[in-house]
Design a protein around this motif. Structure first.
Motif, mmCIF file in Angstrom:
data_model
loop_
_atom_site.group_PDB
_atom_site.id
_atom_site.type_symbol
_atom_site.label_atom_id
_atom_site.label_comp_id
_atom_site.label_asym_id
_atom_site.label_seq_id
_atom_site.Cartn_x
_atom_site.Cartn_y
_atom_site.Cartn_z
ATOM 1 N N LYS A 127 3.163 -13.592 29.059
ATOM 2 C CA LYS A 127 2.635 -12.960 27.852
ATOM 3 C C LYS A 127 1.371 -13.631 27.298
ATOM 4 O O LYS A 127 0.418 -12.935 26.962
ATOM 5 C CB LYS A 127 3.718 -12.897 26.787
ATOM 6 N N LYS B 43 -1.547 -12.627 29.458
ATOM 7 C CA LYS B 43 -1.842 -11.202 29.300
ATOM 8 C C LYS B 43 -2.647 -10.966 28.027
ATOM 9 O O LYS B 43 -3.625 -10.224 28.033
ATOM 10 C CB LYS B 43 -0.540 -10.398 29.251
ATOM 11 N N GLU B 44 -2.260 -11.630 26.948
ATOM 12 C CA GLU B 44 -2.978 -11.467 25.692
ATOM 13 C C GLU B 44 -4.409 -11.997 25.801
ATOM 14 O O GLU B 44 -5.340 -11.387 25.278
ATOM 15 C CB GLU B 44 -2.222 -12.170 24.567
ATOM 16 N N GLN B 45 -4.597 -13.124 26.498
ATOM 17 C CA GLN B 45 -5.945 -13.652 26.704
ATOM 18 C C GLN B 45 -6.778 -12.691 27.534
ATOM 19 O O GLN B 45 -7.961 -12.480 27.261
ATOM 20 C CB GLN B 45 -5.890 -15.008 27.392
ATOM 21 N N GLU C 209 -7.788 -9.759 25.363
ATOM 22 C CA GLU C 209 -8.858 -10.167 24.440
ATOM 23 C C GLU C 209 -10.199 -10.209 25.161
ATOM 24 O O GLU C 209 -11.206 -9.750 24.635
ATOM 25 C CB GLU C 209 -8.557 -11.536 23.837
#
Length: 120
Positions: free
Chosen positions: A24, A27-29, A32
């Protein structure tokens, strides 16, 4: 074609297992980074605003909650960021929430990105 196929397979696997706690954060990086690149490619002003907001919020992690809230409000739009710059960086008005070194650092970040914010 084979490389593209494997890339699609990897992306689908990441999407499938994206809720796993080890994947997670990455994935968020990645999302972004993709949003940053898309904003820069789509509209240079919006990309510059997003970049400025990101730099200011990274800078404000060490400051208080009210200072972060004021920066979030100031970076909500290009017009509000220009107003903030005019009032506190150019006219040197007193800000009861953001003053001293944090204000100087904020003005430096805004000045570094200001030419991209004002491009037609």
């Amino acid at each position: 074609m084979k490389k593209f196929f494997w890339l699609v397979v990897i992306v689908l696997l990441v999407i499938t297992f994206s809720d796993h706690e080890k994947i997670k954060p990455y994935k968020e990086q990645l999302f972004e980074a993709i949003l940053d690149k898309a904003a820069i490619a789509g509209d240079s002003k919006e990309g510059a605003l997003r970049k400025t907001r990101k730099q200011l919020l990274e800078l404000s992690e060490q400051w208080g909650e009210s200072q972060r809230a004021q920066l979030e409000k100031a970076t909500s739009s290009i017009d509000s960021l220009k107003r903030f710059r005019l009032n506190y960086c150019v006219n040197k008005d007193f800000s009861p929430i953001l003053y001293g070194e944090p204000l100087q650092q904020t003005c430096t970040v805004i000045e570094n990105n200001y030419h991209n914010l004002t491009q037609p």
